[in-house]
Design a protein around this motif. Sequence first.
Motif, PDB file in Angstrom:
ATOM      1  N   TYR A  46      -5.431  -3.899   2.325  1.00  0.00           N
ATOM      2  CA  TYR A  46      -5.144  -3.610   2.342  1.00  0.00           C
ATOM      3  C   TYR A  46      -5.960  -2.718   1.159  1.00  0.00           C
ATOM      4  CZ  TYR A  46      -3.375  -5.685  -1.486  1.00  0.00           C
ATOM      5  OH  TYR A  46      -3.255  -7.194  -1.925  1.00  0.00           O
ATOM      6  N   GLN A  47      -6.391  -1.576   0.870  1.00  0.00           N
ATOM      7  CA  GLN A  47      -7.069  -1.050  -0.553  1.00  0.00           C
ATOM      8  C   GLN A  47      -6.836   0.127  -0.977  1.00  0.00           C
ATOM      9  OE1 GLN A  47     -11.360   0.028   0.579  1.00  0.00           O
ATOM     10  NE2 GLN A  47     -11.829   0.271  -1.028  1.00  0.00           N
ATOM     11  N   PHE A  48      -6.052  -0.640  -2.714  1.00  0.00           N
ATOM     12  CA  PHE A  48      -5.358   0.509  -3.188  1.00  0.00           C
ATOM     13  C   PHE A  48      -5.189  -0.591  -5.023  1.00  0.00           C
ATOM     14  CE2 PHE A  48      -1.820  -1.041  -0.362  1.00  0.00           C
ATOM     15  CZ  PHE A  48      -1.570  -1.419  -1.252  1.00  0.00           C
ATOM     16  N   ASP A  49      -5.650   0.226  -5.818  1.00  0.00           N
ATOM     17  CA  ASP A  49      -4.920  -0.063  -7.198  1.00  0.00           C
ATOM     18  C   ASP A  49      -3.654  -1.245  -7.015  1.00  0.00           C
ATOM     19  OD1 ASP A  49      -7.818   1.171  -7.838  1.00  0.00           O
ATOM     20  OD2 ASP A  49      -5.961   2.680  -8.927  1.00  0.00           O
ATOM     21  N   ALA A  50      -4.090  -2.292  -7.889  1.00  0.00           N
ATOM     22  CA  ALA A  50      -2.912  -3.360  -7.875  1.00  0.00           C
ATOM     23  C   ALA A  50      -1.149  -2.985  -7.980  1.00  0.00           C
ATOM     24  CB  ALA A  50      -3.254  -4.687  -8.949  1.00  0.00           C
ATOM     25  N   GLU A  51      -1.004  -1.814  -9.323  1.00  0.00           N
ATOM     26  CA  GLU A  51      -0.449  -1.203  -9.686  1.00  0.00           C
ATOM     27  C   GLU A  51       0.766  -0.706  -8.397  1.00  0.00           C
ATOM     28  OE1 GLU A  51      -3.062   1.134 -11.523  1.00  0.00           O
ATOM     29  OE2 GLU A  51      -3.236  -0.325 -11.145  1.00  0.00           O
ATOM     30  N   LEU A  52      -0.045  -0.490  -7.584  1.00  0.00           N
ATOM     31  CA  LEU A  52       0.933   0.511  -6.478  1.00  0.00           C
ATOM     32  C   LEU A  52       1.126  -0.710  -5.391  1.00  0.00           C
ATOM     33  CD1 LEU A  52      -1.925   3.584  -5.204  1.00  0.00           C
ATOM     34  CD2 LEU A  52       0.260   3.177  -6.803  1.00  0.00           C
ATOM     35  N   LEU A  53       0.657  -2.040  -5.550  1.00  0.00           N
ATOM     36  CA  LEU A  53       1.535  -2.791  -5.167  1.00  0.00           C
ATOM     37  C   LEU A  53       2.718  -3.331  -4.341  1.00  0.00           C
ATOM     38  CD1 LEU A  53       0.909  -4.913  -2.306  1.00  0.00           C
ATOM     39  CD2 LEU A  53       0.767  -6.757  -4.925  1.00  0.00           C
ATOM     40  N   ASP A  54       3.369  -2.353  -5.347  1.00  0.00           N
ATOM     41  CA  ASP A  54       5.255  -2.858  -4.957  1.00  0.00           C
ATOM     42  C   ASP A  54       5.788  -1.620  -4.688  1.00  0.00           C
ATOM     43  OD1 ASP A  54       5.258  -5.473  -6.968  1.00  0.00           O
ATOM     44  OD2 ASP A  54       6.267  -3.993  -8.482  1.00  0.00           O
ATOM     45  N   GLU A  55       4.978  -0.884  -4.908  1.00  0.00           N
ATOM     46  CA  GLU A  55       5.403   1.108  -4.258  1.00  0.00           C
ATOM     47  C   GLU A  55       4.893   1.060  -2.567  1.00  0.00           C
ATOM     48  OE1 GLU A  55       3.332   5.555  -3.737  1.00  0.00           O
ATOM     49  OE2 GLU A  55       3.481   4.588  -5.296  1.00  0.00           O
ATOM     50  N   ARG A  56       4.034  -0.083  -2.395  1.00  0.00           N
ATOM     51  CA  ARG A  56       3.203   0.572  -0.869  1.00  0.00           C
ATOM     52  C   ARG A  56       3.846  -1.010   0.179  1.00  0.00           C
ATOM     53  NH1 ARG A  56      -1.915   3.946  -1.679  1.00  0.00           N
ATOM     54  NH2 ARG A  56      -0.966   5.616  -2.890  1.00  0.00           N
ATOM     55  N   ALA A  57       4.101  -2.472  -0.666  1.00  0.00           N
ATOM     56  CA  ALA A  57       4.251  -3.270   0.360  1.00  0.00           C
ATOM     57  C   ALA A  57       4.985  -2.862   1.263  1.00  0.00           C
ATOM     58  CB  ALA A  57       4.251  -4.410  -1.106  1.00  0.00           C
ATOM     59  N   PRO A  58       5.841  -3.341   1.130  1.00  0.00           N
ATOM     60  CA  PRO A  58       7.441  -2.877   2.236  1.00  0.00           C
ATOM     61  C   PRO A  58       6.606  -2.238   3.378  1.00  0.00           C
ATOM     62  CG  PRO A  58       8.240  -2.741   0.295  1.00  0.00           C
ATOM     63  CD  PRO A  58       6.600  -2.472  -0.098  1.00  0.00           C
ATOM     64  N   GLN A  59       5.670  -1.485   3.477  1.00  0.00           N
ATOM     65  CA  GLN A  59       5.144  -0.861   4.453  1.00  0.00           C
ATOM     66  C   GLN A  59       4.114  -1.979   5.360  1.00  0.00           C
ATOM     67  OE1 GLN A  59       2.118   2.611   4.222  1.00  0.00           O
ATOM     68  NE2 GLN A  59       2.996   2.578   1.967  1.00  0.00           N
ATOM     69  N   PHE A  60       3.056  -2.407   4.627  1.00  0.00           N
ATOM     70  CA  PHE A  60       2.482  -3.649   5.173  1.00  0.00           C
ATOM     71  C   PHE A  60       3.316  -4.891   5.696  1.00  0.00           C
ATOM     72  CE2 PHE A  60       0.017  -0.831   2.045  1.00  0.00           C
ATOM     73  CZ  PHE A  60      -1.599  -1.117   2.989  1.00  0.00           C
ATOM     74  N   THR A  61       4.404  -5.041   4.647  1.00  0.00           N
ATOM     75  CA  THR A  61       5.586  -5.952   4.840  1.00  0.00           C
ATOM     76  C   THR A  61       6.242  -6.049   6.831  1.00  0.00           C
ATOM     77  OG1 THR A  61       6.174  -6.718   3.437  1.00  0.00           O
ATOM     78  CG2 THR A  61       7.571  -7.242   4.762  1.00  0.00           C
ATOM     79  N   GLN A  62       6.218  -4.694   6.934  1.00  0.00           N
ATOM     80  CA  GLN A  62       6.816  -4.086   7.610  1.00  0.00           C
ATOM     81  C   GLN A  62       5.864  -4.246   9.269  1.00  0.00           C
ATOM     82  OE1 GLN A  62       8.409  -0.290   7.908  1.00  0.00           O
ATOM     83  NE2 GLN A  62       9.593  -0.651  10.113  1.00  0.00           N
ATOM     84  N   LEU A  63       5.166  -3.914   8.926  1.00  0.00           N
ATOM     85  CA  LEU A  63       3.374  -4.465  10.241  1.00  0.00           C
ATOM     86  C   LEU A  63       3.510  -5.631  10.022  1.00  0.00           C
ATOM     87  CD1 LEU A  63       1.346  -2.318  11.704  1.00  0.00           C
ATOM     88  CD2 LEU A  63      -0.237  -3.407   9.897  1.00  0.00           C
ATOM     89  N   ILE A  64       3.392  -6.790   8.776  1.00  0.00           N
ATOM     90  CA  ILE A  64       3.690  -8.243   9.320  1.00  0.00           C
ATOM     91  C   ILE A  64       4.017  -8.907  10.034  1.00  0.00           C
ATOM     92  CG2 ILE A  64       3.327 -10.312   7.636  1.00  0.00           C
ATOM     93  CD1 ILE A  64       0.844  -8.948   8.241  1.00  0.00           C
ATOM     94  N   ARG A  65       5.336  -7.843   9.808  1.00  0.00           N
ATOM     95  CA  ARG A  65       7.080  -8.491  10.568  1.00  0.00           C
ATOM     96  C   ARG A  65       7.063  -8.318  11.978  1.00  0.00           C
ATOM     97  NH1 ARG A  65      10.386  -7.296   6.777  1.00  0.00           N
ATOM     98  NH2 ARG A  65      10.529  -8.975   5.934  1.00  0.00           N
ATOM     99  N   ARG A  66       6.240  -7.461  12.653  1.00  0.00           N
ATOM    100  CA  ARG A  66       6.131  -6.391  13.616  1.00  0.00           C
ATOM    101  C   ARG A  66       5.309  -7.470  14.697  1.00  0.00           C
ATOM    102  NH1 ARG A  66       6.648  -6.177  18.432  1.00  0.00           N
ATOM    103  NH2 ARG A  66       6.059  -4.702  19.411  1.00  0.00           N
ATOM    104  N   ILE A  67       4.731  -8.165  14.382  1.00  0.00           N
ATOM    105  CA  ILE A  67       3.366  -8.897  14.836  1.00  0.00           C
ATOM    106  C   ILE A  67       4.074 -10.616  14.487  1.00  0.00           C
ATOM    107  CG2 ILE A  67       1.214 -10.595  14.146  1.00  0.00           C
ATOM    108  CD1 ILE A  67       0.116  -8.021  12.459  1.00  0.00           C
ATOM    109  N   VAL A  68       4.615 -10.582  13.906  1.00  0.00           N
ATOM    110  CA  VAL A  68       5.241 -11.509  14.077  1.00  0.00           C
ATOM    111  C   VAL A  68       6.252 -11.410  14.790  1.00  0.00           C
ATOM    112  CG1 VAL A  68       6.859 -14.082  12.391  1.00  0.00           C
ATOM    113  CG2 VAL A  68       4.864 -12.416  12.005  1.00  0.00           C
TER     114      VAL A  68
END
Length: 371
Positions: free
Chosen positions: A175-197
């Motif tokens: 990902y590439q965004f400011d650290a303060e946005l992590l809590d807001e945007r992490a779930p969509q990346f988690t979903q992507l990783i979970r799809r791979i796993v």
Amino acid sequence: MLLNYYCVAVAVAVGAASGIFSVRWLRAGLRSGRVVGRAAGVGLVGTAVLSVGALLITGADGFTLIHVAYVVGTVGVPLAGGIVRLWARPRPRAITAACVIAVAAVPVGVYATYVEPFWLRVDAVGLAVDDVDERIRIGVLADLQTTAVGDYERDATERLLGFAPDIVLVPGDLYQFDAELLDERAPQFTQLIRRIVDDVPLVYLVSGNTDTVAGLRRITARTGARVLDNEIDTFELKGVSVSIGGTTLFGDDAAARRMAKRLAGNGQAGVRILLGHKPDAIELVQATPVDLLVAGHTHGGQVSLPILGPPLTLSSVPRHVAAGGLHELDGTPIYVSTGVGRERGNAPQLRFGVRPSIGIIDLVSAAGDLG
């Protein structure tokens, strides 16, 4: 967004000035060569002066200057050529040819901005490895480097999974965004990783320039994927012991060297893979080669010119290696992905001559046939 508007304004101002002055010089009877030279001078000086404003907007950033130059080249130069083409009459043939070349930058810019960055390809390679009897397939999903997960990133993931890899490696810059946005945007990346796993339980990540170990661990928590922070994981796969060591880009250099030494010199039969963000991780295994190094970072240069190759790779490895693909360096096979995404932030959002890619690496028996 402000930078984009400013770059367009600079391009229009520089292009209009170069075009208008060129028309005046042609009407005054100057030779074609002098007109082109003067127009180029006006363009270069104007771009250099107005780039100061871009730097004030973004701070000292080399990508900002590249952004300004790119927009001037694809908007300002064609504008200048169009002005001369319309209002300079009569004009020498050489000037007409120069105008046609200048205007041709428009489709190049459209292609580099809106077509090639999304024209994903599959880079499939084979590598013979001792101790491998049955094919082991590695999927490489490098440099998504996105501000959010969209259809493009999901499609790239599904395309990778369609090749049924046994292992998936993510060599940083997820990902590439400011650290303060992590809590807001992490779930969509988690979903992507979970799809791979869900399809491939063996998923390993390392951090890069735009993400962090902490951020990746926040994203991968309870997914089954593992973030390697100068660590090694060893497991059995298809009757072979596989050891994957992951090096952290901005981590403890001494720890990285100890990890690489253990990985290369574990004294066990099997497959040894080093996962790093930058191909420069080859320095860790120069004295003690491993079976494979997988990296990303370079985006293949993101721009590659015919014959010349990529002008800029931000890596110390040879340019032909940084350009992407499978090579051998210092006795170790090294695979460099051209990546799925592109540089964000102040950089121009483009690719030219380097299509994005997912990687498929088939490890096969050294006694077998790679075909």
